[in-house]
Motif scaffolding. Structure first.
Motif, PDB file in Angstrom:
ATOM      1  N   LEU A  11       0.830  -1.205   0.000  1.00 19.78           N
ATOM      2  CA  LEU A  11       0.000   0.000   0.000  1.00 19.78           C
ATOM      3  C   LEU A  11       0.865   1.256   0.000  1.00 19.78           C
ATOM      4  O   LEU A  11       0.599   2.219  -0.726  1.00 19.78           O
ATOM      5  N   GLN A  12       1.911   1.234   0.807  1.00 24.67           N
ATOM      6  CA  GLN A  12       2.810   2.381   0.851  1.00 24.67           C
ATOM      7  C   GLN A  12       3.497   2.614  -0.489  1.00 24.67           C
ATOM      8  O   GLN A  12       3.610   3.748  -0.963  1.00 24.67           O
ATOM      9  N   LEU A  13       3.949   1.550  -1.117  1.00 29.65           N
ATOM     10  CA  LEU A  13       4.596   1.670  -2.426  1.00 29.65           C
ATOM     11  C   LEU A  13       3.627   2.239  -3.462  1.00 29.65           C
ATOM     12  O   LEU A  13       3.999   3.057  -4.305  1.00 29.65           O
ATOM     13  N   THR A  14       2.384   1.779  -3.401  1.00 31.51           N
ATOM     14  CA  THR A  14       1.385   2.271  -4.356  1.00 31.51           C
ATOM     15  C   THR A  14       1.162   3.766  -4.187  1.00 31.51           C
ATOM     16  O   THR A  14       1.126   4.528  -5.159  1.00 31.51           O
ATOM     17  N   VAL A  15       0.998   4.185  -2.924  1.00 30.61           N
ATOM     18  CA  VAL A  15       0.763   5.605  -2.654  1.00 30.61           C
ATOM     19  C   VAL A  15       1.980   6.440  -3.041  1.00 30.61           C
ATOM     20  O   VAL A  15       1.856   7.496  -3.686  1.00 30.61           O
ATOM     21  N   VAL A  16       3.161   5.983  -2.663  1.00 29.69           N
ATOM     22  CA  VAL A  16       4.385   6.728  -2.992  1.00 29.69           C
ATOM     23  C   VAL A  16       4.573   6.819  -4.497  1.00 29.69           C
ATOM     24  O   VAL A  16       4.928   7.867  -5.042  1.00 29.69           O
ATOM     25  N   GLY A  17       4.328   5.716  -5.193  1.00 29.73           N
ATOM     26  CA  GLY A  17       4.458   5.727  -6.644  1.00 29.73           C
ATOM     27  C   GLY A  17       3.485   6.692  -7.299  1.00 29.73           C
ATOM     28  O   GLY A  17       3.845   7.432  -8.225  1.00 29.73           O
ATOM     29  N   PHE A  18       2.246   6.678  -6.820  1.00 31.52           N
ATOM     30  CA  PHE A  18       1.241   7.589  -7.378  1.00 31.52           C
ATOM     31  C   PHE A  18       1.668   9.041  -7.189  1.00 31.52           C
ATOM     32  O   PHE A  18       1.626   9.845  -8.128  1.00 31.52           O
ATOM     33  N   ALA A 186      10.566  10.352 -17.845  1.00 27.47           N
ATOM     34  CA  ALA A 186      10.843  10.161 -16.422  1.00 27.47           C
ATOM     35  C   ALA A 186       9.637   9.568 -15.706  1.00 27.47           C
ATOM     36  O   ALA A 186       9.778   8.677 -14.851  1.00 27.47           O
ATOM     37  N   ALA A 187       8.433  10.041 -16.062  1.00 24.53           N
ATOM     38  CA  ALA A 187       7.225   9.496 -15.451  1.00 24.53           C
ATOM     39  C   ALA A 187       7.044   8.025 -15.808  1.00 24.53           C
ATOM     40  O   ALA A 187       6.625   7.213 -14.976  1.00 24.53           O
ATOM     41  N   SER A 188       7.365   7.679 -17.052  1.00 24.43           N
ATOM     42  CA  SER A 188       7.250   6.273 -17.474  1.00 24.43           C
ATOM     43  C   SER A 188       8.223   5.391 -16.708  1.00 24.43           C
ATOM     44  O   SER A 188       7.883   4.275 -16.282  1.00 24.43           O
ATOM     45  N   VAL A 192       7.171   2.312 -14.244  1.00 24.13           N
ATOM     46  CA  VAL A 192       7.692   0.945 -14.395  1.00 24.13           C
ATOM     47  C   VAL A 192       8.392   0.499 -13.121  1.00 24.13           C
ATOM     48  O   VAL A 192       8.227  -0.647 -12.652  1.00 24.13           O
ATOM     49  N   LEU A 193       9.178   1.400 -12.531  1.00 19.60           N
ATOM     50  CA  LEU A 193       9.917   1.064 -11.316  1.00 19.60           C
ATOM     51  C   LEU A 193       8.975   0.684 -10.179  1.00 19.60           C
ATOM     52  O   LEU A 193       9.164  -0.354  -9.513  1.00 19.60           O
ATOM     53  N   PHE A 194       7.957   1.500  -9.962  1.00 19.12           N
ATOM     54  CA  PHE A 194       7.038   1.215  -8.866  1.00 19.12           C
ATOM     55  C   PHE A 194       6.150   0.014  -9.180  1.00 19.12           C
ATOM     56  O   PHE A 194       5.722  -0.696  -8.264  1.00 19.12           O
ATOM     57  N   LEU A 197       8.288  -2.827  -8.126  1.00 18.49           N
ATOM     58  CA  LEU A 197       8.389  -2.903  -6.674  1.00 18.49           C
ATOM     59  C   LEU A 197       7.085  -3.398  -6.033  1.00 18.49           C
ATOM     60  O   LEU A 197       7.129  -4.059  -4.993  1.00 18.49           O
ATOM     61  N   ILE A 198       5.960  -3.102  -6.657  1.00 16.87           N
ATOM     62  CA  ILE A 198       4.672  -3.516  -6.093  1.00 16.87           C
ATOM     63  C   ILE A 198       4.360  -4.959  -6.430  1.00 16.87           C
ATOM     64  O   ILE A 198       3.882  -5.740  -5.593  1.00 16.87           O
ATOM     65  N   THR A 199       4.604  -5.341  -7.690  1.00 15.65           N
ATOM     66  CA  THR A 199       4.230  -6.695  -8.114  1.00 15.65           C
ATOM     67  C   THR A 199       5.188  -7.770  -7.605  1.00 15.65           C
ATOM     68  O   THR A 199       4.795  -8.950  -7.473  1.00 15.65           O
TER      69      THR A 199
END
Length: 204
Positions: A11-18, A186-188, A192-194, A197-199
């Protein structure tokens, strides 16, 4: 406990990535808006200065003609009311010239206007003390030529400003295009990075 920790981490990774991707896009919008505002501000200043300069130039030419006519009438008739009319027109003439001096025209217009004010002041003293028709005609022939030189100099400055604004607009457009590709890339990369990290913990 391990499952709870992983759930919270995902959840934290998702929020940080967003928020990271959103912040990058917002930064791109702010940079774009700032550059467009700068270009718009310069365009508005240039247009305003050009309008004031052209108006003052026309006023200068018109008052120079009328002052010459009044000066010759005063030399011939010696009428005090004509002299006062000259004085009134002279105030408008001086105001127009000083406006041109105050504007940042970058060329010879301001210099010519300053010389014109000084030469007219000397001619006014001669007219007040010992009016001479030939001298008045000679003085105002030079004044008229200088007034038209000022108008030509202003037109040249306006052409230069138009060229400069067009070049700046093209430069800004190229810069914004390059920045758009950079921010999108950069956004792409962040997306991809997040995603990885999430999956990854989900697969585990």
């Amino acid at each position: 406990m391990n499952v709870m920790f992983r759930a919270r981490s995902i959840l934290q990774l998702t929020v940080v990535g967003f928020f990271a991707v959103a912040a990058l896009l917002i930064a791109a919008l702010l940079v774009t808006a700032q550059q467009l505002d700068n270009l718009s501000d310069r365009s508005q200043v240039t247009v305003g200065d050009a309008a004031r300069a052209m108006s003052a130039s026309r006023q200068l030419i018109e008052q120079t003609r009328e002052m010459e006519r009044n000066a010759l009438q005063y030399v011939i008739l010696g009428d005090a009311s004509i002299y006062q009319l000259y004085v009134n027109r002279r105030q408008e003439f001086t105001a127009a010239a000083r406006l041109l001096i105050s504007l940042d025209l970058g060329g010879e217009a301001a210099q010519f206007a300053a010389i014109l004010v000084q030469d007219e002041a000397e001619a006014f003293v001669r007219l007040s003390n010992s009016p001479d028709r030939r001298r008045v005609e000679s003085d105002y022939l030079n004044f008229s030529r200088m007034a038209y030189q000022i108008a030509d100099s202003i037109e040249t400055w306006i052409d230069e400003q138009q060229t400069s604004l067009r070049e700046q607009s093209e430069t800004t457009q190229r810069a914004l295009t390059a920045q758009a590709f950079l921010f999108i890339g950069a956004a792409s990369v962040l997306a991809v990075l997040f995603t990885i990290l999430i999956t990854r913990p989900l697969r585990q």
